[in-house]
Design an enzyme around this catalytic site. Structure first.
Site: not given
Length: 338
Positions: A157, A182, A287, A290, A313, A322
């Site tokens: 990120r 995150k 982003h 990424r 994640h 994705y």
């Protein structure tokens, strides 16, 4: 700002023997102090304070202690119906108010009731092809080129890229360590071999800048939490230096002069300019680099669980978005026209 006890008069405070300089802390000061004790990130602190102030102003500057579930319900309805905010924004406001009542006022909210929830539309991420990413990178130079390359080559990120320190780069194992990403989680990800020379050069630049600062005012880099008190010299050691420092020092919360990392907005602006210069049909943001990292790995046959770990994640369901971009869920089905 809202006082702890808004209806307490000065006369009553004087009768109780309280000096004006020893009044209880104001509400927003308590909110900030509670969040820092619980180690919330500065960005979360800023966001929660915004929504709490918004909530107070919406109800005519009433103290939250005098309000409850019905007022929270009305506020969330207003956000969804009048302001048309996104679902994530409405949830963010709700989380801020739940925190306020549970951890600051010690008045946990009960049943808010059924309120109008903002709709969460299904959106596919903007993904660039490898050639498109290369065209974007060709329009960047210096540290900005390296940062964009890491976002694409390592799946970082933009804020994680800005926060990289010298100690996070492991050339021997070809690994980059992301610290306090995150959700305040650490993880490791790939170090692209093509980035190794540029990273080594960036480390050498950090070493030279540190030597210059030691000869001048000995300005340390900013450190997490109370590490500067536990290790007073850490801020002046090479391993803790930012890979991408800001152009000038600033003051931290304690009033000390420190060197912070480059601001994410500077990187975002540079990447957006590069995408416009590359004349992309689907211009995105940092982003998008990424996202492109994830889709490239999946198209090469990388296991989705591995991609999940590299991206950091929490749930594999987040990573599965994705597969919709790739169209892999069609299982080879062809339409009637081929």
């Amino acid at each position: 700002e809202i006082d702890e006890e808004p209806h307490t008069s000065i006369l009553k405070a004087t009768d109780m023997g309280m000096d004006m300089h020893t009044r209880p802390p104001k509400l927003m000061d308590r909110v900030k102090a509670t969040m820092r004790v619980k180690r919330y990130s500065p960005r979360t602190e800023k966001t929660y304070c915004y929504w709490i102030r918004f909530f107070i102003r919406f109800h005519g500057v009433r103290h939250p202690a005098s309000m409850g579930e019905s007022e929270v319900h009305a506020f969330l309805e207003h956000l969804a119906i009048q302001r048309h905010v996104a679902a994530a924004t409405q949830n963010q406001a709700l989380n801020a108010l739940v925190f306020l009542y549970r951890h600051v006022l010690d008045q946990p909210l009960g049943d808010i009731g059924d309120f109008s929830r903002a709709k969460r539309p299904r959106r596919l991420p903007i993904v660039l092809s490898h050639d498109e990413v290369m065209r974007v990178l060709d329009n960047l130079s210096g540290p900005m080129h390296l940062m964009a390359t890491l976002m694409y080559g390592s799946g970082l990120r933009v804020l994680e890229t800005c926060r990289l320190r010298v100690r996070d780069i492991d050339f021997d194992r070809r690994v980059i360590t992301v610290r306090a990403g995150k959700g305040d989680k650490d993880r490791t990800t790939l170090l692209p071999s093509s980035c190794a020379p540029a990273l080594q050069q960036q480390i050498n630049t950090s070493r030279d800048q540190l030597g210059y600062r030691l000869k001048q005012a000995s300005v340390p880099v900013s450190l997490p939490h109370a590490l500067n008190r536990k290790y007073p010299t850490a801020g002046l050691s090479l391993s803790w230096q930012w890979l991408f420092p800001a152009s000038r020092p600033c003051f931290n919360d304690e009033g000390d002069v420190v060197l912070h990392h480059i601001h994410p907005s500077a990187v975002q602006k540079a990447v957006k300019r590069a995408m416009r210069a590359a004349s992309l049909q689907r211009p995105g943001s940092c982003h998008a680099l990424r996202h492109s990292f994830a889709t490239q790995l999946l198209s090469q046959g990388t296991d989705i669980r591995t991609v999940q770990e590299l991206l950091g994640h929490k749930s594999v369901e987040t990573t599965q978005i994705y597969t919709h971009v790739l169209g892999s869920e069609f299982a080879g089905v062809r339409g009637p026209l081929g």
